[in-house]
Design an enzyme around this catalytic site. Structure first.
Site, PDB file in Angstrom:
ATOM      1  N   ILE A  19      25.173 -60.699  -1.468  1.00  0.00           N
ATOM      2  CA  ILE A  19      24.877 -60.047  -2.756  1.00  0.00           C
ATOM      3  C   ILE A  19      24.352 -61.088  -3.751  1.00  0.00           C
ATOM      4  O   ILE A  19      23.426 -60.812  -4.522  1.00  0.00           O
ATOM      5  CB  ILE A  19      26.165 -59.391  -3.344  1.00  0.00           C
ATOM      6  N   GLU A 141      19.561 -67.760   3.088  1.00  0.00           N
ATOM      7  CA  GLU A 141      21.018 -67.763   3.145  1.00  0.00           C
ATOM      8  C   GLU A 141      21.478 -68.300   4.496  1.00  0.00           C
ATOM      9  O   GLU A 141      21.001 -67.865   5.544  1.00  0.00           O
ATOM     10  CB  GLU A 141      21.550 -66.326   2.967  1.00  0.00           C
ATOM     11  N   PRO A 191      40.208 -75.709  -2.788  1.00  0.00           N
ATOM     12  CA  PRO A 191      39.377 -75.363  -1.621  1.00  0.00           C
ATOM     13  C   PRO A 191      37.885 -75.550  -1.900  1.00  0.00           C
ATOM     14  O   PRO A 191      37.137 -75.981  -1.025  1.00  0.00           O
ATOM     15  CB  PRO A 191      39.699 -73.890  -1.365  1.00  0.00           C
ATOM     16  N   CYS A 381      20.265 -39.026  11.980  1.00  0.00           N
ATOM     17  CA  CYS A 381      20.098 -39.438  13.366  1.00  0.00           C
ATOM     18  C   CYS A 381      21.102 -38.698  14.261  1.00  0.00           C
ATOM     19  O   CYS A 381      20.882 -37.538  14.579  1.00  0.00           O
ATOM     20  CB  CYS A 381      20.220 -40.959  13.466  1.00  0.00           C
ATOM     21  N   GLN A 385      21.329 -34.626  15.521  1.00  0.00           N
ATOM     22  CA  GLN A 385      21.523 -34.160  16.906  1.00  0.00           C
ATOM     23  C   GLN A 385      22.761 -33.253  16.986  1.00  0.00           C
ATOM     24  O   GLN A 385      22.764 -32.244  17.691  1.00  0.00           O
ATOM     25  CB  GLN A 385      21.649 -35.368  17.840  1.00  0.00           C
ATOM     26  N   ARG A 462      17.752 -43.380  20.775  1.00  0.00           N
ATOM     27  CA  ARG A 462      17.231 -43.322  22.143  1.00  0.00           C
ATOM     28  C   ARG A 462      16.907 -41.875  22.524  1.00  0.00           C
ATOM     29  O   ARG A 462      15.957 -41.609  23.230  1.00  0.00           O
ATOM     30  CB  ARG A 462      18.299 -43.906  23.074  1.00  0.00           C
ATOM     31  N   HIS A 507      16.491 -42.901   9.832  1.00  0.00           N
ATOM     32  CA  HIS A 507      17.535 -43.402   8.923  1.00  0.00           C
ATOM     33  C   HIS A 507      16.971 -43.591   7.519  1.00  0.00           C
ATOM     34  O   HIS A 507      16.577 -44.706   7.155  1.00  0.00           O
ATOM     35  CB  HIS A 507      18.086 -44.733   9.448  1.00  0.00           C
ATOM     36  N   GLU A 509      18.466 -43.924   4.935  1.00  0.00           N
ATOM     37  CA  GLU A 509      19.317 -44.849   4.159  1.00  0.00           C
ATOM     38  C   GLU A 509      18.761 -46.273   4.138  1.00  0.00           C
ATOM     39  O   GLU A 509      19.140 -47.069   3.292  1.00  0.00           O
ATOM     40  CB  GLU A 509      20.754 -44.838   4.690  1.00  0.00           C
TER      41      GLU A 509
END
Ligand code: GLN
Length: 548
Positions: A19, A141, A191, A381, A385, A462, A507, A509
């Site tokens: 992030i 990163e 730390p 997805c 189905q 698939r 997808h 998203e």
């Protein structure tokens, strides 16, 4: 001259380094620069595609069909950048390449070593991303935390890069964690001191430190970190846990990190303009509305497995100015006898992507419940189905129908492999991955939502809807509203007379961002907010087995 920002992690993982990287990208974009981002993952898998969600969380797919680390999702969502598989590099890819070259004799009999052969490959890849993206700044990163054995070649590579591209063109940020000790009520810096010491022993001096913690980091603690870690005081940023990850760029901007980076890298700074971002992400805070969305899957205890789905809902919530309350429902617990109680008070249901049979019966129950009660349902997805299998079993009257992924010998394979896929059945070779076009049918809800006849979405699956059955479904009001123009494969199905019951083979998203929320998610959340389940406007949808 291109600039490079390297981000390392200290103390512990999972404190939001990805992030922070995405936020740095956003801050630079807000100054008018083009950015590319990449993640170096020290694990030995070639990519996360074959890793268990228990191990890795979501597999994020780019336009070019690469199966990548979920941090690429953050990068794209924060920066509105479309990345490629080049941006996700694993140690597995590097070692594979080096060993393949060795077998071909490319090293002319020399001894192959981590330094320089492995490190050279890593450096080349970073430079390749810089060249191909042609962006002003590349943010890199390094996965894991400083001190991990497998991370060493990656840290050594980023230590060397300044010699390739010029020291003044590189900036190093270390993201660390300050634990809070309850008994004394203080944040501890030790730390962090150790992890910076470790980093310096490798030859990397951070220019800036982002301190993640549960609480605000005081000036006194910043001074201590500055002193012990040899970083200017103004380069120590406090980043306590915030309400939303999308507030991080605003917060880091307040800590002056953007200006600091610009000054250090001598970026001809245009003034930062976070207005648009701030306006969009604060919308949801102003709202008093909320909507309850159920996500039905088998990995619900691991919410990272559905990260992009969760984020897309949040984006749609920002757009609709509503808070999204997500109910994570384990599909293995759903039975026909308890489905009503489990979904009580739920305004919309999502069945996201997934593989293998486990938990699918519960998803079918959830889907039937949504169809019969006119509750908004969005199938992603596998969720699409499931919608097709449910219709075949409960409306067409084929109780044994299934996907051949779950029952190879089903007499009604409504979801199946396509003949050309049967040739390359071994897993990994037969997936449909990445961006594919989809034609949208006029007169459908989908068309109203997309307002376009041609869209492109990212895929990772698939199996396909078996075109042999689509006419039977059509008679039920379950229409194919999107198809692939080249192969005629089904991309989108929707119930004509349902409030919102849409399944997509792709997808969506993976393409939703706060600034550009995905239209299907926006409409799904908008419809769920109306929360009016009483009126059922279709007998076709309601009555089971209408075609005896
Ligand atoms: N398991 C299904 C397939 O392979 C769905 C995949 C998914 O949901 N990503 O087609």
């Amino acid at each position: 001259m291109q600039k490079f920002i390297f981000v390392t992690g200290g103390v512990v993982s999972s404190v939001g380094k990805g992030i922070c990287v995405a936020s740095v990208g956003r801050m630079l974009k807000n100054r008018g620069f083009s950015v590319s981002l990449m993640k170096l993952d020290p694990y030995l898998n070639v990519d996360p595609g074959t890793m268990s969600p228990y191990q890795h969380g979501e597999v994020y797919v780019t336009d070019d069909g690469a199966e990548t680390d979920l941090d690429l999702g953050h990068y794209e969502r924060f920066t509105e950048t479309r990345l490629t598989g080049l941006s996700s590099l694993t140690a597995g890819q590097i070692y594979k390449k080096v060993i393949d070259k060795e077998r071909k004799g490319d090293y002319l009999g020399r001894t192959i070593q981590v330094v320089p052969h492995v490190t050279n490959e890593i450096k080349e890849r970073v430079i390749q991303v810089a060249n191909e993206s042609n962006s002003d700044i590349v943010v890199v990163e390094v996965g894991g935390t400083v001190g991990d054995i497998e991370g060493l070649p990656f840290l050594e590579s980023i230590r060397q890069i300044p010699y390739l591209v010029g020291k003044n063109n590189c900036y190093f940020i270390h993201v660390t964690y300050l634990p809070f000790i309850n008994t004394t009520g203080e944040l501890k810096t030790k730390p962090t001191q150790h992890s910076v010491r470790e980093l310096r022993s490798i030859g990397i001096q951070p220019d800036s430190i982002i301190c993640r913690s549960e609480f605000e980091v005081s000036e006194k603690i910043k001074e201590k970190i500055s002193m012990f870690c040899d970083v200017p005081l103004e380069a120590v940023s406090s980043l306590p846990t915030l309400d939303s990850v999308y507030e991080v760029p605003i917060r880091l901007e307040e800590e002056n990190l953007g200006t600091l980076i610009s000054t250090n890298l001598d970026l001809k700074t245009k003034k930062s303009n976070l207005n648009n971002w701030t306006k969009v992400i604060s919308k949801v805070n102003l709202s008093s509305k909320s909507v309850k969305i159920a996500i039905v899957g088998k990995y619900v205890e691991l919410q990272d497995s559905y990260l992009s789905v969760k984020e897309s809902l949040i984006h749609a919530g920002m757009f609709n100015q509503t808070e999204i309350q997500i109910e994570w429902i384990n599909s293995e617990e759903i039975k026909s006898t308890n489905v009503e109680t489990m979904f009580e008070g739920i305004n919309g249901i999502i069945v996201p992507g997934g593989f293998d049979k486990r938990g699918t019966q519960g998803m079918i129950e959830a889907c039937k419940y949504a169809r019969e009660n006119n509750i908004p349902y969005f199938g992603l997805c596998l969720g699409m189905q499931i919608m097709v299998i449910e219709a075949a079993r409960n409306l067409l009257g084929y109780p044994e129908s299934n996907s051949t992924e779950f029952d190879e010998s089903t007499p009604y394979p409504v979801i199946d492999l396509m003949p050309e896929q049967l040739k390359s059945l071994h897993k990994g070779g037969s997936m449909r991955l990445g961006l594919y076009d989809c034609n949208i049918l006029d007169g459908t809800k989908t068309k109203e939502i997309y307002k376009s006849n041609l869209i492109s979405e990212r895929h990772r699956h698939r199996y396909e809807v078996n075109n042999k059955f689509v006419n039977e479904f059509k008679k039920l009001g379950l229409v194919t509203s999107g198809t692939n123009p080249d192969s005629d494969l089904v991309e989108i199905m929707e119930y004509k007379d349902h409030k919102f019951m849409i399944g997509v083979q792709f997808h969506p998203e993976f393409l939703s961002t706060p600034l550009n929320p995905h239209p299907l998610f926006v409409e799904f959340v908008g419809t769920s907010m109306k929360d009016n389940h009483s009126e059922l406007n279709s007998n076709i949808v309601k009555n089971s087995k209408i075609l005896d």
